[in-house]
Design a protein around this motif. Structure first.
Motif, mmCIF file in Angstrom:
data_model
loop_
_atom_site.group_PDB
_atom_site.id
_atom_site.type_symbol
_atom_site.label_atom_id
_atom_site.label_comp_id
_atom_site.label_asym_id
_atom_site.label_seq_id
_atom_site.Cartn_x
_atom_site.Cartn_y
_atom_site.Cartn_z
ATOM 1 N N CYS A 57 -2.709 -3.655 -5.764
ATOM 2 C CA CYS A 57 -3.261 -2.993 -4.581
ATOM 3 C C CYS A 57 -2.147 -2.212 -3.880
ATOM 4 O O CYS A 57 -1.059 -2.734 -3.653
ATOM 5 C CB CYS A 57 -3.848 -4.049 -3.638
ATOM 6 N N CYS A 60 -1.650 -4.290 -0.261
ATOM 7 C CA CYS A 60 -1.162 -5.676 -0.181
ATOM 8 C C CYS A 60 -0.477 -6.157 -1.458
ATOM 9 O O CYS A 60 0.104 -7.231 -1.480
ATOM 10 C CB CYS A 60 -2.312 -6.619 0.164
ATOM 11 N N CYS A 72 -8.428 -5.713 1.272
ATOM 12 C CA CYS A 72 -7.853 -4.700 2.160
ATOM 13 C C CYS A 72 -8.908 -3.680 2.573
ATOM 14 O O CYS A 72 -8.845 -3.113 3.665
ATOM 15 C CB CYS A 72 -6.692 -3.984 1.461
HETATM 16 ZN ZN LIG Z 1 -5.032 -5.299 -1.007
#
Ligand SMILES: [Zn+2]
Ligand SMILES: [Zn+2]
Lengths: 198, 198
Positions: A57, A60, A72
């Motif tokens: 990601c 994150c 997220c």
């Molecule tokens: Zn994330």
């Protein structure tokens, strides 16, 4: 003996899976060949697809096939609390065991200068930028209690403190040197609720 | 929750492997994605190749990617002794544990008329034809001691007897180094009945 058979190569291939020794690899190979060839083909396809499409990601750093993971991307989640963990497995464990509804930062490691793992490798520049946006008021440290984990926790807490962000650390029940993903749900949930000022 | 993620599909795919529950499937999926993508791709390739190319030996019915397996093709092996087993795993176990250098017949099951498993499904016509060639002088029965195993053993021993072929059965009893009190009743009873002159 003769050249390596295809069955032997399959047994060898299965040993890339953690906890799979020669005996269980052989049992797995024979099982799928005798009883579940469909399942084996499905597994082959999803393994390839997962390796090709799953990355980290952008926000994150957990594992996801999307640019931004579903956690997220979820606008209903609390933007004021962020939890720092070592690995994607920890995110899954916390999601499954606790009522935590905030954000995550996944370190994908622990500070270990001797192994060439510094702040950059753990995405701490990214974390700092996110903290700099000013929304986060509490940073929960949920890494393990190894020496490296302690060093990492200290480093990150200093980063948060300098921005006036409250830092807490999950407590109680995580065995010393234990890894989050092997802790039972109740213990993990308890540790979460029992977090203290760090 | 959102739609099934690719990671969840990988975890699900790994569950086709025997002995792999949700927890270990998740651990396996995260492990290969975080630490061994090369291994995962190799496993995907060999799984597919194995399913596509591994079939049953035309002679003994064990698993092999060749028309005739390397054991049947090995001209140095004894043609006078043949061992009947239930599964390819048994062939591997006997090859790894014993000095047996004869032929095999792999039943790929046990007689079970209620489940539609008759002599044909176990390749007993094939076995009969091989015995008919006249080379085999001893047929070793190495199937399990379940009810179906007993019925199957009896059926095959009659087949051999009618051709004047000696039939033996591997000994069942207390494992070497095993303690009597930890052995199940059936095994102990069997061992008792099978006692020999000392
Ligand atoms: Zn994330
Ligand atoms: Zn063969």
């Amino acid at each position: 003996m003769a050249e390596t058979s295809l069955l032997e190569r399959l047994v060898e291939g299965l040993r890339c899976l953690p906890g799979v020794g020669p005996k269980s690899a052989q049992r797995m190979a024979l099982h799928v060949l005798e009883r579940d060839r469909e399942g084996a083909l499905r597994l082959a396809a999803v393994l390839r697809e997962a390796v090709e499409r799953i990355g980290h990601c952008r926000v994150c750093r957990t594992l996801t096939e999307h640019e931004v993971c579903h956690l997220c991307a979820d606008s209903s989640r609390d933007r004021q609390v962020m939890c720092v963990v070592e690995a994607p497995a920890d995110v899954l464990a916390i999601e499954q065991a606790t009522g935590f509804r905030g954000q995550y930062h996944v370190l994908l490691g622990q500070l270990s200068p001797l192994d060439g793992v510094g702040p950059e490798e753990l995405g701490l520049d990214q974390l700092e930028a996110r903290l700099g946006e000013g929304q986060v008021t509490e940073l929960i440290l949920a890494m393990g209690t190894t020496v490296e984990g302690e060093v990492t926790a200290h480093y990150i807490s200093e980063m948060a403190r300098s921005r006036g962000i409250r830092t807490t650390r999950i407590a109680h029940g995580i065995p010393l040197g234990g890894e989050l993903e092997y802790v039972d749900r109740g213990t993990l949930s308890h540790a979460f609720d029992g977090r203290r000022e760090y």
